[in-house]
Design a protein around this motif. Structure first.
Motif, short mmCIF file in Angstrom:
data_model
loop_
_atom_site.label_atom_id
_atom_site.label_comp_id
_atom_site.label_asym_id
_atom_site.label_seq_id
_atom_site.Cartn_x
_atom_site.Cartn_y
_atom_site.Cartn_z
N SER A 139 0.87 -1.19 0.00
CA SER A 139 0.00 0.00 0.00
C SER A 139 0.90 1.24 0.00
N PRO A 140 0.33 2.43 0.05
CA PRO A 140 1.18 3.63 0.14
C PRO A 140 2.05 3.65 1.39
N PHE A 141 1.81 2.75 2.33
CA PHE A 141 2.65 2.73 3.53
C PHE A 141 4.10 2.38 3.19
N MET A 142 4.33 1.80 2.04
CA MET A 142 5.70 1.45 1.68
C MET A 142 6.50 2.70 1.31
N ALA A 190 7.74 -5.17 -5.62
CA ALA A 190 7.17 -5.78 -4.43
C ALA A 190 6.04 -6.76 -4.76
N SER A 191 6.23 -7.52 -5.82
CA SER A 191 5.28 -8.58 -6.17
C SER A 191 3.84 -8.09 -6.13
N ARG A 192 3.56 -7.06 -6.94
CA ARG A 192 2.26 -6.43 -6.90
C ARG A 192 1.47 -6.60 -8.20
N GLY A 193 2.10 -7.16 -9.23
CA GLY A 193 1.44 -7.22 -10.53
C GLY A 193 0.12 -7.97 -10.49
N ALA A 194 0.14 -9.16 -9.94
CA ALA A 194 -1.08 -9.98 -9.92
C ALA A 194 -2.08 -9.44 -8.90
N GLY A 195 -1.59 -9.13 -7.72
CA GLY A 195 -2.49 -8.75 -6.65
C GLY A 195 -3.14 -7.40 -6.86
N ILE A 196 -2.38 -6.42 -7.32
CA ILE A 196 -2.91 -5.07 -7.51
C ILE A 196 -3.39 -4.90 -8.96
N GLY A 197 -2.48 -5.12 -9.91
CA GLY A 197 -2.84 -4.96 -11.32
C GLY A 197 -3.90 -5.96 -11.73
N GLY A 198 -3.81 -7.17 -11.20
CA GLY A 198 -4.78 -8.21 -11.55
C GLY A 198 -6.17 -7.87 -11.06
N THR A 241 -12.80 1.50 -16.99
CA THR A 241 -11.54 1.64 -16.26
C THR A 241 -11.81 1.46 -14.77
N ARG A 242 -10.97 0.67 -14.16
CA ARG A 242 -11.06 0.52 -12.71
C ARG A 242 -9.65 0.59 -12.11
N HIS A 243 -9.59 1.11 -10.92
CA HIS A 243 -8.33 1.15 -10.19
C HIS A 243 -8.46 0.35 -8.92
N PHE A 244 -7.33 -0.07 -8.41
CA PHE A 244 -7.35 -0.83 -7.17
C PHE A 244 -6.18 -0.41 -6.29
N ILE A 245 -6.50 -0.32 -5.01
CA ILE A 245 -5.45 -0.08 -4.02
C ILE A 245 -5.83 -0.86 -2.77
N THR A 246 -4.85 -1.41 -2.11
CA THR A 246 -5.16 -2.13 -0.87
C THR A 246 -5.36 -1.12 0.25
N SER A 247 -6.25 -1.44 1.17
CA SER A 247 -6.50 -0.48 2.23
C SER A 247 -6.64 -1.11 3.61
N ASP A 248 -6.99 -2.39 3.68
CA ASP A 248 -7.18 -3.00 5.00
C ASP A 248 -5.84 -3.29 5.68
N TYR A 249 -4.87 -3.70 4.89
CA TYR A 249 -3.55 -4.04 5.43
C TYR A 249 -2.49 -3.26 4.65
N PRO A 250 -1.43 -2.85 5.31
CA PRO A 250 -0.36 -2.15 4.58
C PRO A 250 0.27 -3.03 3.50
N PHE A 251 0.34 -4.32 3.78
CA PHE A 251 0.92 -5.27 2.83
C PHE A 251 0.15 -6.57 2.92
N ALA A 252 0.10 -7.29 1.80
CA ALA A 252 -0.45 -8.64 1.86
C ALA A 252 0.73 -9.60 2.02
N PHE A 253 0.92 -10.11 3.21
CA PHE A 253 2.02 -11.05 3.41
C PHE A 253 1.64 -12.41 2.86
N THR A 254 2.64 -13.07 2.31
CA THR A 254 2.50 -14.46 1.91
C THR A 254 3.47 -15.27 2.77
N ASN A 255 3.44 -16.56 2.62
CA ASN A 255 4.37 -17.38 3.40
C ASN A 255 4.76 -18.60 2.61
#
Lengths: 287, 168, 798
Positions: free
Chosen positions: C475-478, C552-560, C633-647
């Motif tokens: 998110s913009p927190f980065m 920061a591995s955002r193509g699929a999660g944000i762009g997708g 056109t649609r835009h997306f930004i994450t807002s609930d969490y600063p980052f989506a962590f994976t493991n």
């Protein structure tokens, strides 16, 4: 990363090459396979005005059995060594060493003569020449000159070739019955210059190895015959004594991949493994 | 320098089966010749000191490093680049396997990698995975981790053997 | 694959999400028809070569250009002062990283050169070769200055200052504390500690950094063909520093020959090229050669970390403490800054484990070496190596098998949402499921038994495990909150053309990872058309929505997600028109496989081509006022969490030749959880490629410097990258825990491999060395270092 401007001439035969060399002066460079020279030119590590291209002289790309000698023309490529039945039969160390040189697309152009004349201390083929008691054949205006391999490699990138003298062939005594050859090297990655390498030859007798040749590469300013270790083995001493003798034989320097101490250590490991290869036992684990 | 030496060299060769005559700077390596003089941009310069393998292509039936070959040396030679190998269909099965297995990502190493792999398959109908890895050990790929490439080559080798058996 | 239940809307017969489909751009690339920047040729194009500083630190004196200008083909020479008149300098700081400081950096060094390779003079010529000829005869006077090479002494009072105006060589320091680490350590049954080094290394993109800038004076328009991950960011940067309106800057990013974070930064030489284009009003090309790449591409991961871990008698981690030191070169790199990597180490250490007593400090210092900045898996491989190295030590100290120790300490799968000791917030992870899957895949117990058997024969094999977390979907927190104009939002425009073809324009970019493919899958799914009908356009700031690009591995999660929402919106728009044409309710219709169908029965009603024909050519037949918007056109930004962590978790199986110190990689496993998988093959290959990149750092890659700041591994013969012959086959498995922040549920997958591999390799080597009581903790783990650890040879400091 482009070479500085240079002047080029293609030689049609050995005589022409020598004439071109005289014309250009002693600082001209001979382009054989070019696999080291052209990299240096691209990097502008070397600048050369006159470049004499001998790579198309077909008469120098030959492998012939002449009596009990294998004569290999200077422009024989590493890939030719890999594929040659004559080499496999009469100089198996060369057949073993060739695939260790760089990578397939280098071996198709890199030449034995170029490698020997360049005399990189970490290269495989110069050490092969030492271990196999080869004779280097050079041609100058006055004709051919034969130089024993042990006299040929005089220093870091230095050889016994005189100015205006072209390396045209090597002559290798064919493998005699009862004699074995083996090559091993320890390189970080396949095709890299070795941190240490060893070419060995010996008569395998019931009493042990005799008339041993141990030629190391990558552990000094030029390929090194480990004379003290050879003598120890010829005298039937235990391998451990030969290993200890290597401390006198070798005087490596640090490089990026290995300290001098590491090279000394690896030389001993190689000795154990190569001797096992020669005697056909399974003591050595694959490097 | 003058006399027998010159800074430019006239060459006549065949590139992708087509005759080419050109006057090249003596210092120009094969990759720059192909890219800049002939517009064959499928060959890539990756390191220009012979290590990365991106410029691997076929000269006189064997793979070479384009950056370690001067154009001036190639008078009378036969050069095949990725463009020609594609047009001729000579490596179609290999290319298809690369696509199917995603054996390429950014694609920059791919033309050189294909040239190296094609040569292996020409000489060894049944390469082991280690054989394949060894044969491409001079072709750097930062993207794939190599396994997909090994898989693709192994698949083509198996398919070609199958075809050969079927033809018997 | 498992289907996420709350996305049942997507689980349709013509679903592409979750399926392996081939990449539409791959057939082009295998025929050598890629168009990389160096393949672009423009009329009147000139080439640049740079004179780079041969000194690590020196005052720049007189620059004599006459000889260079006399070289055939040379057209102009630009010095630092020349370029400073055209391109303003920058200072790379972020407000949210308190105290972060750096000095103004120019495109070409003006007064002082501060690392070997810093661009000092630009020579413009008709060809690259001629430009190099010009560089070769330039005469630049230098007055050498004291060199700061060793980060350990960079802050000592007698160490010279690289930028005296900053007052010291400290760039940034952060101390994070949570819980009561001192008390917890004091009460621990065992405390283990170690010092880790991660070797400075670099990206070595096979396509070097490349830029072709062209300036049209009449239009005041700068057009830049750029091998970059972030075209819009570069648009903004070029506009700002060359004093142009953003709308007058177009960045075109065609095929990119690898980037891995290397190509997401502002490079002074590239800025100089854009400035020269503006000055000369003609196309100017610069393609870094390989030597320049080693000296001027960002480096990364030059860290020394002291770590401690306390465990109780049951083998539970009770506290962790780390002290990180990193040297970043003479400048913080613009605009992301060079403090992020250290900050990430603080944020990520201990990440997979359930403990709350934590103290972590990072200290970021200046040195006269190539600047470092974000590179694939920023900070992750460092934090994972430290954590997993300590975990293995702790397991050993308490007498537990490493797998069992992890079982006892990883955050439970039912514990989410969970906040880590570093205050990272995790929405949902699957450490337990991933670990169990991994152990099954590798048949852990059988491998252990084999290890014991082989040891009796003098064969020394080791098994290494490494759990990890990966930060994705930032998110913009980065960056944004720190003032950097780096978009965390991304957008997608989806358009239907008359024959029913669909074009998707996205702000994220394709670097080979397959972004274009997953966008096509998502859009095909969203609109309801066959994937063959979707064409994806990325990498052109003039046509795509403004976005962040690849990082920061955002193509699929944000762009997708933006693409999915745009596709769904277009479908709704299509159905409005279709309803009017078919005199039906829009809600009773659907788009499936390129046709309007009856939603209830699936009965085809009309091909999209017919709808397109009517809208575009016979709009007169539609009701007046009917919305006919075949673009959405649609835009997306994450807002609930600063980052989506994976493991995920990795395992390495190695054999160490204890006579030579050589490590043979026998096999590698990885189970990772990137949420919803859009294309399984692409995810697997991202992971594999990432693992090998991590192996590079673990075993081979090292930017070695002399004491006077000369880079000693400055070519591909001396700087060792991982090659095919030494790499293992890798087995990849997945657990899917989709994020609930988006309909798509995708998180990132691009960095997981790199994050965990070095730790797994390290632990495997040390496991193999265990009978010798030898241990290595300084990467790369070279044969020499392993032999030194075994006591065979003396240690050498490099």
């Amino acid at each position: 990363m482009k070479p500085a401007p240079l002047s080029y001439a293609r030689a049609s035969d050995v005589g022409h090459a020598l004439a071109l060399w005289r014309e250009a002066g002693p600082d001209a460079r001979i382009l054989a396979g070019g696999q080291s020279l052209l990299a240096g030119l691209n990097l502008r590590l070397a600048e050369v005005d006159g470049l004499i291209d001998i790579s198309r002289i077909a008469s120098l790309r030959t492998i012939d059995l002449v009596g009990d000698t294998l004569r290999i023309g200077a422009l024989t490529r590493h890939a030719d060594l890999e594929r040659s039945d004559l080499v496999a039969l009469h100089a198996p160390a060369l057949a073993q060493a060739a695939p260790l040189i760089a990578h397939p697309a280098i071996r198709t152009r890199g030449t034995i003569g170029g490698s020997l004349a360049y005399a990189d201390p970490a290269a495989e083929l110069p050490a092969c020449m030492l271990a196999l008691d080869a004779v280097i054949v050079a041609q100058g205006d006055g004709g051919e000159r034969r130089i024993a391999a042990r006299d040929f490699f005089t220093g870091v990138f230095e050889t016994g070739l005189e100015p205006f003298e072209l390396l045209i062939a090597v002559e290798i005594p064919v493998l005699r019955p009862g004699r074995a050859q083996a090559v091993r090297e320890l390189a970080r990655r396949s095709g890299d210059y070795a941190m240490a390498g060893l070419v060995a030859a010996a008569d395998v007798t019931p009493a042990g190895l005799r008339d041993v040749r141990l030629a190391y590469f990558g552990v000094g300013g030029s390929p090194v015959l480990a004379r003290a270790a050879m003598a120890a083995l010829d005298a039937g001493r235990p391998v451990a004594e030969a290993e200890a003798a290597l401390d006198d034989d070798l005087d490596p320097s640090d490089d990026l991949q290995a300290s001098a101490a590491m090279k000394r250590h690896l030389a001993k490991v190689l000795l154990r493994r190569v001797l096992a290869d020669l005697t056909g036992t399974e003591q050595g684990r694959p490097a | 320098m003058t006399g027998s030496f010159s800074s430019h060299v006239e060459i006549t060769l065949r590139v992708n089966g087509e005759p080419v005559t050109a006057r090249v700077e003596a210092r120009r390596h094969l990759i720059d010749f192909l890219r800049l003089d002939l517009g064959l941009t499928g060959s890539h310069a990756g390191c220009e000191h012979g290590v990365c393998g991106a410029c691997t292509l076929r000269v006189d039936g064997e793979i070479v490093r384009g950056c370690l070959t001067l154009a001036a040396q190639l008078d009378g030679s036969e050069v095949w680049t990725i463009e020609g190998l594609s047009d001729s269909g000579a490596i179609r099965d290999l290319q298809d396997a690369f696509v199917a297995r995603n054996a390429l990502q950014c694609g920059f190493c791919t033309p050189g990698m294909l040239a190296a792999c094609a040569e292996l398959l020409d000489h060894n109908a049944d390469p082991s995975r280690d054989d394949i890895r060894e044969h491409i050990s001079g072709n750097y790929c930062r993207c794939t981790g190599y396994e997909a490439i090994v898989d693709a080559v192994a698949a083509v080798a198996a398919a070609r053997r199958g075809l050969a058996r079927a033809a018997e | 694959m498992t289907v996420n239940l709350h996305l049942s809307e997507l689980d349709r017969p013509n679903s592409y999400i979750g399926k392996t489909v081939p990449r539409p751009n791959a057939p082009r690339l295998v025929e050598g028809r890629g168009v990389y920047v160096d393949d672009v040729v423009l009329p009147r194009m000139v080439h640049v070569a740079f004179f780079r500083s041969p000194h690590a630190h020196a005052r720049i004196g007189e620059i004599a250009t006459a000889a260079a200008l006399a070289v055939p083909g040379v057209i102009r020479v630009f010095t630092g002062r020349d370029i400073a008149d055209i391109c303003s300098p920058w200072v790379a700081v972020l407000a949210h990283l308190k105290g972060l400081k750096s000095a103004p950096q120019h495109a070409l060094a003006v007064e002082r050169a501060t690392w070997v390779g810093e661009p000092v003079v630009a020579v413009v010529a008709a060809t690259r070769a001629a430009a190099e000829d010009g560089v070769a005869v330039l005469e630049v006077q230098f007055e050498p200055l004291p060199v700061v090479a060793d980060m350990e002494t960079a802050l000592d009072p007698d160490t010279p200052l690289i930028h005296p105006e900053l007052g010291d060589n400290l760039v940034f320091q952060r101390l994070h504390e949570k819980g009561e680490p001192d008390a917890a350590m004091a009460g621990a049954a065992k405390v283990v500690e170690a010092v880790f080094h991660t070797g400075r290394h670099t990206g070595v993109c096979l396509e070097p950094r490349s830029i072709l800038a062209n300036y049209s004076r009449p239009e005041n328009q700068l057009t830049v063909h750029h091998s970059t991950q972030a075209p819009h960011m570069m648009q903004t940067i070029f506009a700002k520093h060359l004093d142009l309106p953003e709308g007058n800057v177009r960045v075109i990013c065609g095929d990119v020959g690898g980037s891995y974070g290397v190509k997401v930064h502002v490079y002074p030489d590239e800025m100089a090229v854009a400035a020269i284009a503006k000055a000369m009003a003609r196309p100017v090309k610069f393609v870094a050669d390989r030597l320049e790449s080693f000296a001027s591409d960002i480096h990364a991961r030059d860290h020394r970390i002291k770590g401690r871990m306390g465990v109780d008698a049951q083998g539970r981690i009770v506290a962790m403490e780390i002290d990180d030191l990193t040297g970043i070169g003479p400048y913080s790199v613009y605009p992301r800054t060079s403090a992020i990597e250290g900050n990430q180490v603080v944020n990520l250490c201990g990440g997979p484990y359930d403990f709350q007593n934590y103290r972590a400090q990072t200290t970021v210092v200046l040195q006269n070496k190539t600047p470092t900045c974000q590179y694939r898996a920023v900070g992750h491989p460092i934090a994972t190596a430290v954590t997993e190295g300590l975990v293995d030590l702790a397991a050993d100290a308490i007498g537990l098998d490493p797998a069992e120790f992890r079982r006892r300490n990883i955050v439970r799968d039912d514990a989410y949402p969970y906040t880590s000791a570093a205050n990272m917030r995790f929405e949902g992870l699957s450490h337990q499921a991933s670990l169990e899957k991994l152990l099954t895949m590798m048949d852990y117990d059988a491998l252990r038994a084999e290890q014991v058997r082989l040891r009796e024969r003098g064969i020394h094999r080791g098994i290494g495990l490494a759990s990890f977390i990966e930060l994705t979907n930032p998110s913009p927190f980065m960056y944004g909150i720190g003032g950097a104009r780096i978009s965390a939002q991304d957008g997608c425009t989806v358009r239907m053309d008359p024959d029913g073809s669909v074009v998707a324009l996205s702000g994220v970019t394709e670097q080979g990872q397959g972004t274009d493919t997953i966008l096509a899958q998502v859009v095909a799914e969203g609109v309801g058309v066959p994937i063959e009908r979707v064409r994806v356009i990325t990498g052109d700031t003039q046509v795509t929505p403004y976005g962040g690009g690849t990082w920061a591995s955002r193509g699929a999660g944000i762009g997708g997600e933006a693409a999915l929402q745009a596709g769904l919106a277009l479908r709704e728009n299509i159905l409005v028109v279709a309803a009017a044409m078919l005199q039906a309710e829009a809600g009773a219709l659907d788009v499936v496989a390129g046709e309007i169908v009856d939603k209830a029965t699936g009965q085809p009603r009309m091909p999209l081509a017919e709808l397109g024909r009517i809208v575009y050519f016979r709009g007169d037949t539609l009701p007046k006022g009917l919305p006919r918007e075949l673009v959405a056109t649609r835009h997306f930004i994450t807002s609930d969490y600063p980052f989506a962590f994976t493991n995920g978790v990795q395992a390495s199986y190695v054999e160490v030749d204890v006579e030579t110190g050589f490590v043979r990689l026998l096999k590698h496993w990885c189970v990772e959880d990137c949420g919803r998988i859009i294309n399984p093959q692409l995810v697997d290959e991202q992971v594999r490629g990432g693992i090998v990149q991590g192996i590079g750092g673990a075993l081979y890659e090292h930017c070695l410097y002399s004491e006077d700041g000369q880079l000693m591994t400055a070519n591909m013969a001396d700087y060792l990258v991982p090659m095919a012959a030494e790499m293992p086959d890798m087995v990849i498995g997945h657990v899917e825990t989709p994020t609930r922040e988006s309909l798509l549920g995708a998180k990132g997958a691009g960095e997981a491999g790199t994050a965990g591999a070095p730790a797994a390799i390290m632990n495997a080597i040390n496991d193999a060395l265990k009978p010798f009581k030898a241990r290595v903790t300084a990467m790369p783990f070279t044969p020499e270092r392993i032999l030194a650890a075994l006591g065979t040879i003396p240690e050498r400091r490099l």
